[in-house]
Write an enzyme that holds these catalytic residues in place. Structure first.
Site, mmCIF file in Angstrom:
data_model
loop_
_atom_site.group_PDB
_atom_site.id
_atom_site.type_symbol
_atom_site.label_atom_id
_atom_site.label_comp_id
_atom_site.label_asym_id
_atom_site.label_seq_id
_atom_site.Cartn_x
_atom_site.Cartn_y
_atom_site.Cartn_z
ATOM 1 N N HIS A 242 11.750 -7.307 22.965
ATOM 2 C CA HIS A 242 12.953 -6.277 23.074
ATOM 3 C C HIS A 242 13.588 -6.312 21.811
ATOM 4 O O HIS A 242 13.754 -7.624 20.322
ATOM 5 C CB HIS A 242 13.799 -6.892 23.504
ATOM 6 C CG HIS A 242 15.189 -6.127 23.844
ATOM 7 N ND1 HIS A 242 15.656 -4.447 24.629
ATOM 8 C CD2 HIS A 242 16.580 -5.650 23.483
ATOM 9 C CE1 HIS A 242 16.056 -3.652 23.773
ATOM 10 N NE2 HIS A 242 16.959 -4.742 23.330
ATOM 11 N N SER B 239 13.921 -10.650 20.533
ATOM 12 C CA SER B 239 13.704 -11.440 21.530
ATOM 13 C C SER B 239 12.161 -11.242 22.475
ATOM 14 O O SER B 239 12.166 -10.154 22.973
ATOM 15 C CB SER B 239 14.680 -11.750 22.411
ATOM 16 O OG SER B 239 15.816 -11.293 21.551
HETATM 17 C C1 GRF Z 1 9.066 -2.656 19.720
HETATM 18 O O1 GRF Z 1 9.945 -2.523 18.366
HETATM 19 C C2 GRF Z 1 9.189 -3.647 20.762
HETATM 20 O O2 GRF Z 1 10.139 -4.230 20.334
HETATM 21 C C3 GRF Z 1 9.811 -2.445 21.797
HETATM 22 O O3 GRF Z 1 9.117 -1.167 21.313
HETATM 23 C C4 GRF Z 1 8.692 -1.270 20.105
HETATM 24 C C5 GRF Z 1 6.991 -0.980 20.649
HETATM 25 O O4 GRF Z 1 6.150 -0.630 18.882
HETATM 26 N N1 GRF Z 1 9.706 -2.965 23.615
HETATM 27 P P1 GRF Z 1 5.272 -0.395 18.614
HETATM 28 O O5 GRF Z 1 4.570 0.189 19.806
HETATM 29 O O6 GRF Z 1 4.175 -1.785 19.835
HETATM 30 O O7 GRF Z 1 4.424 -0.380 17.674
#
Ligand code: GRF
Length: 224
Positions: free
Chosen positions: A116, A143
Site C-alpha cells: 500500500h 507499507s
Molecule cells: C502500487 O502503488 C501499490 O502500492 C498499489 O497499487 C500500485 C500498483 O502499481 N497497491 P503496479 O501495477 O505494480 O505498477
C-alpha cells in the site's frame, strides 16, 4: 542417493494494472537463490499489462473479470476457485484493485500480503499521494502488510520512507514511492518464503519474535 530438494513455496500474484510490482517480483524470482516460485498471475481486467508481463516470463495467467459477476461474493468465489487450482502457499496482491469479501480474506489468513502506497496506518484507501501533499507531510512511503478483514488495516511487516520535497506533485511522489515498492516487496516475499514472518492474532512474528515496529528500508537496506 540424495533426496530430492523440498519444492519451493508456491506464490500466486494478483494484479489489476500496469504490474510494475509484479515485474519486480518476477525479476527477483529469477535470482538463483530466491526461495519461492511464482506459479500463476491472476487479473480482474482482461488486457491489463500485468498479464503480458507474466506471459513474457512464461508464467501461467488467468482472468476473472469482475464485470461478469453481479456480486462481490460471486466474483470472490470464482477468484478463489482459480486460486485453489494453483494451490499457492502465498497470495501476493500487487496493485489488485478489488475490495475482497471477509470470507475470502479469512480463507487466506496469514498467507496473503498487500502493498500500500502510504506509511500505514496513515492514509488507507485511494489517493494517498495527494492526501500526503494536502496534509503538508514531509515524509511519505510504502507499507507491506498481511491482509486481514480491515481494508489496508492488517499488521504491517515492513515500510520504506521517501522524503516529500516542496516541489513534489502527486505524480512525482507516486514515482518515488514506486521505486521503494520495487525494492521492498521482493524482500518481504523472500522473508515469507523462508518462513521468517507469520501473522499472529493482530501482530507479526519475525523469526518467532513479536515485531514491535515494522521493519524499515531507510536507504536501500532494510534494518530492524
Ligand atoms: C502500487 O502503488 C501499490 O502500492 C498499489 O497499487 C500500485 C500498483 O502499481 N497497491 P503496479 O501495477 O505494480 O505498477
Amino acid at each position: 542417493m540424495n533426496a530430492d530438494p523440498a519444492p519451493l513455496p508456491r506464490i500466486l500474484i494478483l494484479a489489476s494494472g500496469s504490474g510494475t510490482n509484479l515485474q519486480a517480483l518476477i525479476d527477483a524470482s529469477r535470482e538463483r537463490d530466491f526461495p519461492g516460485q511464482i506459479v500463476a498471475v491472476g487479473c480482474n481486467r482482461p488486457g491489463a499489462p500485468a498479464l503480458e508481463r507474466a506471459s513474457n516470463a512464461h508464467i501461467d495467467t488467468f482472468v476473472v473479470d469482475h464485470t461478469e459477476y453481479d456480486s462481490r461474493e460471486a466474483f470472490d468465489g470464482a477468484l478463489m476457485a482459480e486460486i485453489r487450482r494453483h494451490n499457492p502457499d502465498l497470495v501476493v496482491l500487487a496493485g489488485f484493485m478489488r475490495i475482497l469479501t471477509t470470507d475470502f480474506v479469512r480463507a487466506l489468513r496469514g498467507t496473503m500480503l498487500n502493498i500500500h502506497p502510504s506509511l500505514l496506518p496513515k492514509y488507507t484507501g485511494l489517493g494517498t499521494h495527494q492526501r500526503v501533499l494536502d496534509a503538508g507531510d514531509t515524509v511519505h512511503g510504502v507499507s507491506v502488510h498481511f491482509v486481514t478483514e480491515e481494508l489496508d488495516g492488517g499488521p504491517v511487516i515492513a515500510q520504506a520512507e521517501v522524503t516529500v520535497d516542496p516541489d513534489d506533485t502527486a505524480d512525482s511522489l507516486a514515482e518515488k514511492v514506486r521505486q521503494k515498492e520495487h525494492l521492498l516487496y521482493p524482500i518481504v516475499v523472500r522473508w515469507f518464503c523462508e518462513g521468517r514472518i507469520q501473522l499472529g492474532s493482530d501482530y507479526v512474528l519475525f523469526d518467532g519474535d513479536l515485531l514491535r515496529q515494522p521493519m524499515r528500508l531507510p536507504d536501500d537496506r532494510v534494518t530492524h
